[in-house]
Motif scaffolding. Structure first.
Motif, mmCIF file in Angstrom:
data_model
loop_
_atom_site.group_PDB
_atom_site.id
_atom_site.type_symbol
_atom_site.label_atom_id
_atom_site.label_comp_id
_atom_site.label_asym_id
_atom_site.label_seq_id
_atom_site.Cartn_x
_atom_site.Cartn_y
_atom_site.Cartn_z
ATOM 1 N N ASN A 34 0.824 -1.206 0.000
ATOM 2 C CA ASN A 34 0.000 0.000 0.000
ATOM 3 C C ASN A 34 0.866 1.267 0.000
ATOM 4 O OD1 ASN A 34 -2.499 1.258 -0.121
ATOM 5 N ND2 ASN A 34 -2.579 1.521 2.102
ATOM 6 N N VAL A 35 1.831 1.306 -0.930
ATOM 7 C CA VAL A 35 2.782 2.403 -1.011
ATOM 8 C C VAL A 35 2.398 3.353 -2.149
ATOM 9 C CG1 VAL A 35 5.196 2.978 -1.470
ATOM 10 C CG2 VAL A 35 4.647 0.987 -0.088
ATOM 11 N N THR A 36 2.434 4.637 -1.867
ATOM 12 C CA THR A 36 2.156 5.656 -2.880
ATOM 13 C C THR A 36 3.482 6.200 -3.408
ATOM 14 O OG1 THR A 36 2.161 7.458 -1.286
ATOM 15 C CG2 THR A 36 0.038 6.331 -1.675
ATOM 16 N N PRO A 37 3.476 6.848 -4.563
ATOM 17 C CA PRO A 37 4.721 7.436 -5.071
ATOM 18 C C PRO A 37 5.380 8.387 -4.075
ATOM 19 C CG PRO A 37 3.062 7.457 -6.799
ATOM 20 C CD PRO A 37 2.373 7.007 -5.527
ATOM 21 N N GLU A 38 4.597 9.203 -3.408
ATOM 22 C CA GLU A 38 5.145 10.176 -2.449
ATOM 23 C C GLU A 38 5.802 9.516 -1.244
ATOM 24 O OE1 GLU A 38 5.589 13.552 -2.321
ATOM 25 O OE2 GLU A 38 5.062 13.468 -4.436
ATOM 26 N N ALA A 39 5.429 8.272 -0.942
ATOM 27 C CA ALA A 39 5.995 7.563 0.203
ATOM 28 C C ALA A 39 7.351 6.937 -0.108
ATOM 29 C CB ALA A 39 5.032 6.477 0.671
ATOM 30 N N ILE A 40 7.708 6.868 -1.379
ATOM 31 C CA ILE A 40 8.955 6.211 -1.768
ATOM 32 C C ILE A 40 10.112 7.199 -1.744
ATOM 33 C CG2 ILE A 40 10.161 4.972 -3.605
ATOM 34 C CD1 ILE A 40 7.456 3.888 -4.506
#
Length: 120
Positions: A34-40
């Motif tokens: 459940n990872v978003t681009p902003e979390a990477i």
């Protein structure tokens, strides 16, 4: 911040096979955690020396929303007898309060042998 590991294999050293495998692995890691681009924070991609027809990072960078995620590719250490035709990812991402043991690492195709304890 957690490191999320993943690996897969390709059956041929072609851009199409490399791109397809890279995207499938990355999308599975992102979905299952459940990872978003902003979390990477960043993605490290390594390949065995028998993969050189294309950069596996290219199709990941082209996915909608991921164009600004820093991605770096390297060649895996050539250990004799190691799994061939292998693409590995290390995704560094903010996963909230997820405990280390609850991170979902992804091993697909022939790479399941690398971590049978984590492969589905």
């Amino acid at each position: 911040m957690r490191g999320i590991r993943g690996a897969t294999t390709v059956t041929e050293n072609t851009p199409e096979a490399i791109y397809q495998a890279s995207v499938a692995l990355f999308e599975t890691i992102v979905t299952k955690n459940n990872v978003t681009p902003e979390a990477i924070s960043s993605v490290l991609v390594s390949v065995t020396s028998d993969i050189d027809a294309a950069f596996p990072a290219k199709p990941i960078r082209e996915l909608a929303g991921f164009q600004y995620v820093p991605i770096m590719g390297v060649t895996e250490i050539p250990v004799p007898g190691a799994l061939a035709m292998c693409i590995r990812l290390m995704v560094s991402a903010e996963v909230g309060e997820t405990a280390q043991q609850d991170v979902v690492h992804v091993y697909l195709e022939g790479a399941r042998v690398l971590r049978p304890d984590l492969a589905e």
